[in-house]
Structures are given as C-alpha cells and as structure tokens.
Design a protein around this motif. Structure first.
Motif, short mmCIF file in Angstrom:
data_model
loop_
_atom_site.label_atom_id
_atom_site.label_comp_id
_atom_site.label_asym_id
_atom_site.label_seq_id
_atom_site.Cartn_x
_atom_site.Cartn_y
_atom_site.Cartn_z
N VAL A 164 -190.15 9.07 -16.61
CA VAL A 164 -189.48 10.36 -16.83
C VAL A 164 -190.48 11.50 -16.82
CG1 VAL A 164 -188.12 11.72 -18.46
CG2 VAL A 164 -187.63 9.29 -18.15
N SER A 165 -191.60 11.34 -17.51
CA SER A 165 -192.55 12.44 -17.64
C SER A 165 -193.92 11.89 -17.99
CB SER A 165 -192.09 13.42 -18.73
OG SER A 165 -192.00 12.75 -19.98
N GLY A 166 -194.89 12.82 -18.12
CA GLY A 166 -196.24 12.43 -18.49
C GLY A 166 -197.07 12.02 -17.29
N ASP A 167 -198.29 11.57 -17.56
CA ASP A 167 -199.22 11.14 -16.53
C ASP A 167 -199.65 9.71 -16.84
OD1 ASP A 167 -201.07 10.80 -14.56
OD2 ASP A 167 -202.53 12.23 -15.33
N ASP A 168 -198.95 8.77 -16.23
CA ASP A 168 -199.22 7.35 -16.49
C ASP A 168 -199.37 6.62 -15.16
OD1 ASP A 168 -199.62 4.99 -17.82
OD2 ASP A 168 -197.48 4.58 -18.10
N GLY A 169 -200.34 7.07 -14.36
CA GLY A 169 -200.58 6.43 -13.08
C GLY A 169 -199.88 7.14 -11.93
N SER A 172 -196.08 8.21 -11.93
CA SER A 172 -195.71 9.44 -12.63
C SER A 172 -195.88 10.67 -11.76
CB SER A 172 -196.54 9.59 -13.91
OG SER A 172 -196.39 8.48 -14.76
N LEU A 173 -196.64 10.52 -10.67
CA LEU A 173 -196.94 11.66 -9.80
C LEU A 173 -195.86 11.89 -8.75
CD1 LEU A 173 -199.16 13.77 -9.15
CD2 LEU A 173 -200.21 12.07 -7.66
N ILE A 174 -195.04 10.88 -8.48
CA ILE A 174 -194.10 10.96 -7.35
C ILE A 174 -193.05 12.05 -7.54
CG2 ILE A 174 -192.32 9.71 -6.08
CD1 ILE A 174 -193.88 7.15 -6.57
N LEU A 175 -192.34 12.04 -8.65
CA LEU A 175 -191.26 13.01 -8.86
C LEU A 175 -191.76 14.45 -8.93
CD1 LEU A 175 -188.82 11.18 -11.31
CD2 LEU A 175 -188.69 11.41 -8.83
N PRO A 176 -192.81 14.75 -9.73
CA PRO A 176 -193.29 16.14 -9.72
C PRO A 176 -193.85 16.58 -8.37
CG PRO A 176 -194.70 14.74 -11.08
CD PRO A 176 -193.49 13.94 -10.76
N ALA A 177 -194.46 15.66 -7.62
CA ALA A 177 -195.00 16.02 -6.30
C ALA A 177 -193.87 16.36 -5.34
CB ALA A 177 -195.85 14.88 -5.75
N ILE A 178 -192.78 15.58 -5.38
CA ILE A 178 -191.62 15.86 -4.52
C ILE A 178 -190.98 17.19 -4.93
CG2 ILE A 178 -189.30 15.10 -3.91
CD1 ILE A 178 -190.28 12.23 -4.13
N THR A 179 -190.86 17.41 -6.23
CA THR A 179 -190.26 18.66 -6.71
C THR A 179 -191.06 19.87 -6.26
OG1 THR A 179 -189.42 17.52 -8.68
CG2 THR A 179 -189.56 19.91 -8.78
N LEU A 180 -192.37 19.78 -6.39
CA LEU A 180 -193.23 20.92 -6.04
C LEU A 180 -193.38 21.08 -4.53
CD1 LEU A 180 -195.03 23.16 -7.19
CD2 LEU A 180 -196.92 21.53 -7.25
N GLY A 181 -193.35 19.97 -3.79
CA GLY A 181 -193.60 20.04 -2.35
C GLY A 181 -192.37 20.29 -1.50
N THR A 182 -191.17 20.21 -2.11
CA THR A 182 -189.94 20.36 -1.32
C THR A 182 -189.82 21.72 -0.66
OG1 THR A 182 -188.75 18.77 -2.71
CG2 THR A 182 -187.42 20.33 -1.45
N ALA A 183 -190.03 22.78 -1.43
CA ALA A 183 -189.89 24.13 -0.88
C ALA A 183 -190.91 24.38 0.22
CB ALA A 183 -190.05 25.17 -1.99
N MET A 184 -192.14 23.90 0.03
CA MET A 184 -193.16 24.10 1.06
C MET A 184 -192.85 23.27 2.30
SD MET A 184 -197.28 23.82 0.80
CE MET A 184 -198.27 24.29 2.23
N VAL A 252 -191.49 20.97 -16.62
CA VAL A 252 -190.31 20.10 -16.52
C VAL A 252 -190.68 18.64 -16.74
CG1 VAL A 252 -188.55 19.23 -14.94
CG2 VAL A 252 -189.05 21.68 -15.02
N PHE A 253 -191.82 18.22 -16.17
CA PHE A 253 -192.21 16.82 -16.23
C PHE A 253 -193.27 16.54 -17.30
CE2 PHE A 253 -190.48 17.27 -11.96
CZ PHE A 253 -189.74 16.11 -11.82
N ALA A 254 -193.57 17.52 -18.14
CA ALA A 254 -194.59 17.36 -19.19
C ALA A 254 -195.90 16.84 -18.58
CB ALA A 254 -194.09 16.42 -20.28
N TRP A 255 -196.25 17.38 -17.43
CA TRP A 255 -197.48 16.98 -16.75
C TRP A 255 -198.67 17.68 -17.43
CZ3 TRP A 255 -198.53 13.31 -13.30
CH2 TRP A 255 -199.74 13.36 -12.61
N PRO A 256 -199.70 16.95 -17.81
CA PRO A 256 -200.79 17.53 -18.60
C PRO A 256 -201.78 18.36 -17.78
CG PRO A 256 -201.25 15.22 -18.18
CD PRO A 256 -199.88 15.49 -17.60
N GLY A 257 -201.30 19.44 -17.19
CA GLY A 257 -202.15 20.28 -16.38
C GLY A 257 -202.23 21.69 -16.92
N ILE A 258 -202.66 22.62 -16.06
CA ILE A 258 -202.82 24.01 -16.47
C ILE A 258 -201.47 24.64 -16.83
CG2 ILE A 258 -203.48 26.31 -15.65
CD1 ILE A 258 -205.84 24.64 -16.24
N GLY A 259 -200.40 24.22 -16.17
CA GLY A 259 -199.09 24.80 -16.42
C GLY A 259 -198.62 24.58 -17.84
N THR A 260 -198.61 23.34 -18.28
CA THR A 260 -198.19 23.05 -19.65
C THR A 260 -199.16 23.67 -20.66
OG1 THR A 260 -199.32 20.91 -19.48
CG2 THR A 260 -196.96 20.94 -19.08
#
Length: 309
Positions: A164-169, A172-184, A252-260
């Motif tokens: 669902v969220s977080g950074d666990d391998g 965990s990167l697939i859904l946020p990458a698709i969400t962010l890359g769709t518009a581009m 949205v995905f509780a990704w531990p980056g600059i955004g959160t």
C-alpha cells in the motif's frame, strides 16, 4: 555559443534568489506559531520566549532573512526545529528516495510514451492512433492525488499484489512510479507522435523509401533519430517537474522522500526545513533546465539568443 551559455548562466542566480526570497516570506506568513507547535499551547510564556529566542524567532523578519541568505552562501541552511539536526543532513537522508522515485517514473514514461507515439504516427488515423491519443489525453487530465488512491485500491487492497505505501523494496516503487510517470508518458506520446508525423514528410524520408529500404529501417534510422530532438528537450525539462510533482505522489504513498519531508515540515511550522526542501527542489529544477538548454544548443547550432551568428 559562448554568449548563449553566458546568458543562460546569468539567469540561474536571480531565479534561485527569487525563489528563495518568495519561499522565505511565504513560509513566515503561514498561520501558527512553531514554538506553540513544539511546546503546546499550555506551555508557560517564559518557556515560549526562551525557545523563541534560542531559535532566533524573536528577531525582526529582515534580520532572519539576512541570516538565512548569509547561511546559504556559507553552505549552512540552519537547524531543523523538529529534528534538532542540520537541515542539509536531514534532506540528504531523504533525497536518494526522491531521486529513485523520479528515475523510476521517468523510465515508465519513456517505455510507454515514445513507443506509443511512434506507433500512433506510423498508423495515423487508425484505431490505435485514436485510442492512444484518447488515453494520453486522459493521462494528462488525471491528477496524481486521484490516480494514486485508485491504484492503491485496485492493486494493493483488492488484488493484494503490491504494498500500500512506504519503501519496502522494488515492489513498493511500482505504484508511485506509475502514478508519477503517467502524465509525462501521455505528454511524451503526443509530442513523439507530432514530431514523427512532421519528420515522415521530409524529403530524405521519401528518398529512403524510394531506395527500397525496409520500413523498419526507415522509421528507426531516418525518422526516429531526427524526430526525437524536440522529445529529448521535453524529457529534460520534465525531469525537473518530476521532482516537484513527487511531493503529491510521495504524500499519497507515504514515500520517505523530500515530498513527505516538506509536507511534515509545513505542518510542524519547521521554517528552516521548509526553506531547505524548497531550495533543493528549485535549484535542482533550474540546474536540470539549464543543462537541457545547453545540451540542446550543442546538438542544434541554430539555437541562439539575440540573433547570435
């Protein structure tokens, strides 16, 4: 060429300075007192004043701004109110996660956008062309904060395929990458289609076909190579946008980056950390755009400013 480079470089400093200045004053306009957030509204007035003095918040706003700008030139962005550590250290811990997410989103956009755009141009006015352009239009109009939860509901909650969220391998990167890359991906598909269609009508393409070259060779060697010039420019410019767009996706995905980190800093009224996060994102955006402009000028000598010969 030297004049072009000098003019582009000259724009970097005032641009960054303007962003830093606006962020500093806007942050201090946010309602709420960071001291009350840290100590609570029931804390004694003496304790609040002591902490306010220790953080430098008792100084006039112009004095705080001067200290902030001076610290930037010294490479010191101050100390986080919440983490009690240097702002640069806190950001350095989170920045790799954001870079990883932006890189994955870029990969998604390239793998989807460019092949779809080329196929749509080659099969102009076909069912594939109309369908792909409709899908790309939907992708451009779909906001991250809406697409992200939909993907979570489908692939994480219903199908239980991905976290669902977080950074666990990598999963965990697939859904946020698709969400962010769709518009581009949608933008690249439309830009690639337009550029390839324009290139298909060039004389050297007609000549290559007249020589009897296979259509695959004509597309890959003669068309795509020349059509990708404006596409490469868009890719470079949008790379910086991925960093800023990652803020919503990370939240949205509780990704531990600059955004959160930035959202949490705003909520806790952590002025130095908010300023540091925005400064890093804005400087990255400006430098990526600068590198794209310079690369484009090297590739295409016709790019000049002020009619330079």
């Amino acid at each position: 060429m030297k004049r072009y480079i000098a003019q582009r470089l000259a724009l970097v400093v005032p641009t960054v300075w303007g962003v830093v200045t606006l962020v500093f004053f806007f942050v201090h306009m946010i309602p709420g007192d960071p001291v009350e957030v840290m100590l609570g509204e029931t804390a004694m007035s003496a304790d609040k004043e002591m902490l306010r003095g220790r953080l430098g918040l008792d100084q006039p706003i112009h004095a705080q701004y001067g200290r902030f700008v001076t610290g930037i030139f010294k490479g010191d962005l101050g100390q986080s109110f919440f983490y009690h550590d240097g702002v640069l250290s806190v950001i350095a811990e989170r920045l790799p996660a954001t870079i990883r997410l932006a890189s994955a989103a870029m990969l998604v956009a390239l793998l989807i956008g460019i092949p779809a755009g080329v196929m749509a141009a080659v099969k102009k006015d076909s069912l594939f062309d109309n369908g792909s352009m409709l899908v790309s239009l939907i992708g451009l109009a779909m906001p991250n904060f809406w697409l992200g939860p939909l993907l979570i509901i489908l692939f994480a909650l219903k199908l239980e395929w991905l976290p669902v969220s977080g950074d666990d391998g990598w999963a965990s990167l697939i859904l946020p990458a698709i969400t962010l890359g769709t518009a581009m991906a949608a933008m690249l598909a439309r830009m690639t289609r337009s550029s390839v269609l324009e290139t298909l009508s060039e004389d050297y393409v007609v000549t290559a076909r007249a020589k009897g070259l296979p259509e695959r060779t004509v597309i890959l060697k003669h068309v795509l190579r020349n059509a990708l010039m404006p596409v490469v420019t868009i890719i470079g410019l949008q790379t910086g946008a991925l960093l800023s767009g990652a803020i919503i996706t990370e939240t949205v995905f509780a990704w531990p980056g600059i955004g959160t980190l930035l959202v949490g800093a705003i909520q806790s009224r952590d002025y130095p950390l908010v300023q540091g996060c925005v400064l890093v994102v804005s400087v990255s955006y400006v430098l990526i755009n600068l590198a794209t402009d310079l690369t484009y000028a090297v590739i295409d000598p016709r790019v000049r400013l002020g009619g330079e010969p």
